[in-house]
Motif scaffolding. Structure first.
Motif, mmCIF file in Angstrom:
data_model
loop_
_atom_site.group_PDB
_atom_site.id
_atom_site.type_symbol
_atom_site.label_atom_id
_atom_site.label_comp_id
_atom_site.label_asym_id
_atom_site.label_seq_id
_atom_site.Cartn_x
_atom_site.Cartn_y
_atom_site.Cartn_z
ATOM 1 N N GLY A 89 2.019 7.685 -6.418
ATOM 2 C CA GLY A 89 1.063 8.741 -6.721
ATOM 3 C C GLY A 89 -0.390 8.324 -6.669
ATOM 4 O O GLY A 89 -1.270 9.154 -6.922
ATOM 5 N N PHE A 90 -0.678 7.090 -6.321
ATOM 6 C CA PHE A 90 -2.060 6.615 -6.233
ATOM 7 C C PHE A 90 -2.499 6.652 -4.771
ATOM 8 O O PHE A 90 -2.527 5.637 -4.073
ATOM 9 C CB PHE A 90 -2.189 5.200 -6.803
ATOM 10 C CG PHE A 90 -1.777 5.092 -8.246
ATOM 11 C CD1 PHE A 90 -2.685 5.379 -9.260
ATOM 12 C CD2 PHE A 90 -0.478 4.731 -8.586
ATOM 13 C CE1 PHE A 90 -2.305 5.283 -10.585
ATOM 14 C CE2 PHE A 90 -0.095 4.626 -9.910
ATOM 15 C CZ PHE A 90 -1.016 4.908 -10.916
ATOM 16 N N ALA A 91 -2.833 7.836 -4.312
ATOM 17 C CA ALA A 91 -3.144 8.030 -2.896
ATOM 18 C C ALA A 91 -4.431 7.349 -2.473
ATOM 19 O O ALA A 91 -4.627 7.057 -1.287
ATOM 20 C CB ALA A 91 -3.238 9.530 -2.586
ATOM 21 N N GLY A 92 -5.324 7.061 -3.407
ATOM 22 C CA GLY A 92 -6.595 6.428 -3.052
ATOM 23 C C GLY A 92 -6.529 4.926 -2.934
ATOM 24 O O GLY A 92 -7.513 4.292 -2.533
ATOM 25 N N PHE A 93 -5.386 4.330 -3.259
ATOM 26 C CA PHE A 93 -5.259 2.875 -3.194
ATOM 27 C C PHE A 93 -5.234 2.411 -1.741
ATOM 28 O O PHE A 93 -4.572 3.001 -0.890
ATOM 29 C CB PHE A 93 -3.987 2.424 -3.906
ATOM 30 C CG PHE A 93 -3.750 0.948 -3.839
ATOM 31 C CD1 PHE A 93 -4.410 0.079 -4.681
ATOM 32 C CD2 PHE A 93 -2.852 0.422 -2.901
ATOM 33 C CE1 PHE A 93 -4.188 -1.282 -4.615
ATOM 34 C CE2 PHE A 93 -2.617 -0.942 -2.832
ATOM 35 C CZ PHE A 93 -3.286 -1.796 -3.686
ATOM 36 N N GLU A 119 0.826 -1.206 0.000
ATOM 37 C CA GLU A 119 0.000 0.000 0.000
ATOM 38 C C GLU A 119 0.864 1.261 0.000
ATOM 39 O O GLU A 119 0.586 2.207 -0.750
ATOM 40 C CB GLU A 119 -0.927 -0.008 1.218
ATOM 41 C CG GLU A 119 -1.856 1.190 1.278
ATOM 42 C CD GLU A 119 -2.849 1.109 2.422
ATOM 43 O OE1 GLU A 119 -3.065 2.143 3.088
ATOM 44 O OE2 GLU A 119 -3.400 0.007 2.656
ATOM 45 N N LYS A 120 1.909 1.274 0.812
ATOM 46 C CA LYS A 120 2.787 2.451 0.851
ATOM 47 C C LYS A 120 3.504 2.645 -0.492
ATOM 48 O O LYS A 120 3.669 3.778 -0.967
ATOM 49 C CB LYS A 120 3.801 2.303 1.973
ATOM 50 C CG LYS A 120 4.713 3.522 2.133
ATOM 51 C CD LYS A 120 5.679 3.332 3.272
ATOM 52 C CE LYS A 120 6.503 4.598 3.497
ATOM 53 N NZ LYS A 120 7.256 4.996 2.286
ATOM 54 N N MET A 121 3.924 1.538 -1.118
ATOM 55 C CA MET A 121 4.616 1.646 -2.388
ATOM 56 C C MET A 121 3.711 2.260 -3.457
ATOM 57 O O MET A 121 4.129 3.146 -4.211
ATOM 58 C CB MET A 121 5.096 0.267 -2.843
ATOM 59 C CG MET A 121 5.864 0.265 -4.152
ATOM 60 S SD MET A 121 6.367 -1.401 -4.655
ATOM 61 C CE MET A 121 4.749 -2.114 -5.019
ATOM 62 N N VAL A 122 2.454 1.824 -3.501
ATOM 63 C CA VAL A 122 1.514 2.364 -4.487
ATOM 64 C C VAL A 122 1.217 3.836 -4.192
ATOM 65 O O VAL A 122 1.092 4.655 -5.104
ATOM 66 C CB VAL A 122 0.227 1.533 -4.517
ATOM 67 C CG1 VAL A 122 -0.799 2.138 -5.475
ATOM 68 C CG2 VAL A 122 0.529 0.093 -4.935
ATOM 69 N N HIS A 123 1.133 4.184 -2.908
ATOM 70 C CA HIS A 123 0.945 5.589 -2.542
ATOM 71 C C HIS A 123 2.135 6.427 -3.006
ATOM 72 O O HIS A 123 1.957 7.561 -3.492
ATOM 73 C CB HIS A 123 0.765 5.723 -1.033
ATOM 74 C CG HIS A 123 -0.567 5.231 -0.555
ATOM 75 N ND1 HIS A 123 -0.895 5.173 0.782
ATOM 76 C CD2 HIS A 123 -1.662 4.785 -1.224
ATOM 77 C CE1 HIS A 123 -2.117 4.696 0.925
ATOM 78 N NE2 HIS A 123 -2.609 4.460 -0.286
ATOM 79 N N ASP A 124 3.343 5.895 -2.842
ATOM 80 C CA ASP A 124 4.532 6.625 -3.285
ATOM 81 C C ASP A 124 4.550 6.819 -4.797
ATOM 82 O O ASP A 124 5.195 7.755 -5.294
ATOM 83 C CB ASP A 124 5.798 5.895 -2.839
ATOM 84 C CG ASP A 124 5.975 5.914 -1.327
ATOM 85 O OD1 ASP A 124 5.342 6.772 -0.675
ATOM 86 O OD2 ASP A 124 6.725 5.061 -0.798
#
Length: 313
Positions: free
Chosen positions: A160-164, A153-158
């Protein structure tokens, strides 16, 4: 003119007669002597302890064993505990999804590798690598991967996909499925190896004859190859069912049965009640229920396999 003499039978005291008797004695008793330590150890440390556990489940043993017979009180208590039913239902979810997913993924990977693709050896090693790890290592690795603040989850947020959001590890409704993911990741390669060995044992002439008759490759696998893998399916089902029912270290390393008891399994229930809560009789009763579950899976499978073998003859 030559005179042919008939061979004389060895006399009772003749060295050849003694050697024959010694050889016969060795042939009759040497295998028994070699196998007897293994048989004795199995009788004592497998079946003996199963019998001891069965007896303890019929007693009021607490912190220490109590060998006084008390009937089925522990089983009655066990079936009234909500936590036992939660762990049993979790076993049904985990076991069902784990077995089906490993079968499908393992068979699919085996069929792909059976097409004589390039770098087959490297791919086979990659698929088999997770099985070389212990369940403790697998659980610890996936605990990091699925941690919302550290892993996927943190990797996807990094990126740029903050809603994931992927918080299954801390979600009581989804935690058991994280155990399924980790278990399937570790065991699918092993299932692939078994199916691949079965595929390589099928006679190529049957497949070539079907192709000459105009059968497509999917039809050949569906009608000829996969039915020929029946013994492999039997072995895989036994192994996967055994892994699912006795799963302990994977769950302890990944979720420790939590959040709460949402990913609890009977093996964890048995360990905690036997050794952490000092209810040895209740833990023994849960262990016997796990054994009954194994037998409920094993006996029908063995009956179907034996019946299929007789019909095949």
């Amino acid at each position: 003119m030559s005179i042919h003499t008939m061979p004389q039978p060895a006399r009772a005291g003749h060295p050849q007669s003694r050697r024959s008797r010694l050889a016969g004695f060795a042939d009759a008793w040497l295998p028994r002597l070699v196998l007897s330590p293994t048989i004795a150890m199995s009788l004592i440390f497998v079946y003996g302890f199963i019998g001891l556990t069965a007896w303890l489940s019929l007693t009021n043993s607490r912190m220490m064993p109590n060998y006084t017979f008390s009937g089925l009180n522990q089983y009655a208590t066990l079936f009234t505990l909500d936590r036992w039913w939660v762990s049993a239902s979790n076993l049904g979810i985990f076991g069902g999804l784990f077995i089906v997913a490993c079968l499908c993924i393992g068979l699919f990977m085996a069929i792909l590798l059976d097409q004589k693709i390039r770098s087959e050896g490297a791919l086979r090693a990659i698929y088999l690598y997770p099985m070389a790890l212990s369940f403790i290592v697998t659980g610890a690795a996936w605990k990091w991967i699925l941690n919302p603040g550290l892993g996927l989850e943190k990797m996807v947020h990094d990126w740029g996909f903050a809603g994931f959001s992927f918080d299954w590890l801390v979600n009581s409704d989804m935690a058991i499925y994280t155990v399924v993911i980790a278990g399937v990741w570790q065991s699918s390669g092993f299932v692939m190896a078994l199916f691949l060995a079965g595929l390589r044992g099928i006679d190529d002439s049957i497949i070539k004859a079907a192709m000459v008759d105009g059968a497509s490759l999917p039809t050949i696998y569906r009608r000829i190859v996969i039915p020929a893998l029946r013994p492999v399916f039997f072995s895989v089902l036994l192994v996967l069912a055994h892994i699912a029912i006795k799963s302990f270290d994977l769950v302890m390393a990944l979720t420790a049965g939590g959040p709460g008891v949402s990913s609890d399994l009977p093996a964890i229930f048995m360990y905690q009640f036997s050794f952490s809560r000092g209810q040895l009789g209740l833990g023994a009763a849960s262990a016997m229920m796990m054994l009954a579950t194994v037998m409920a899976v094993l006996v029908p499978l063995m009956y179907m396999e034996t019946k299929g073998a007789r019909n095949g003859r």
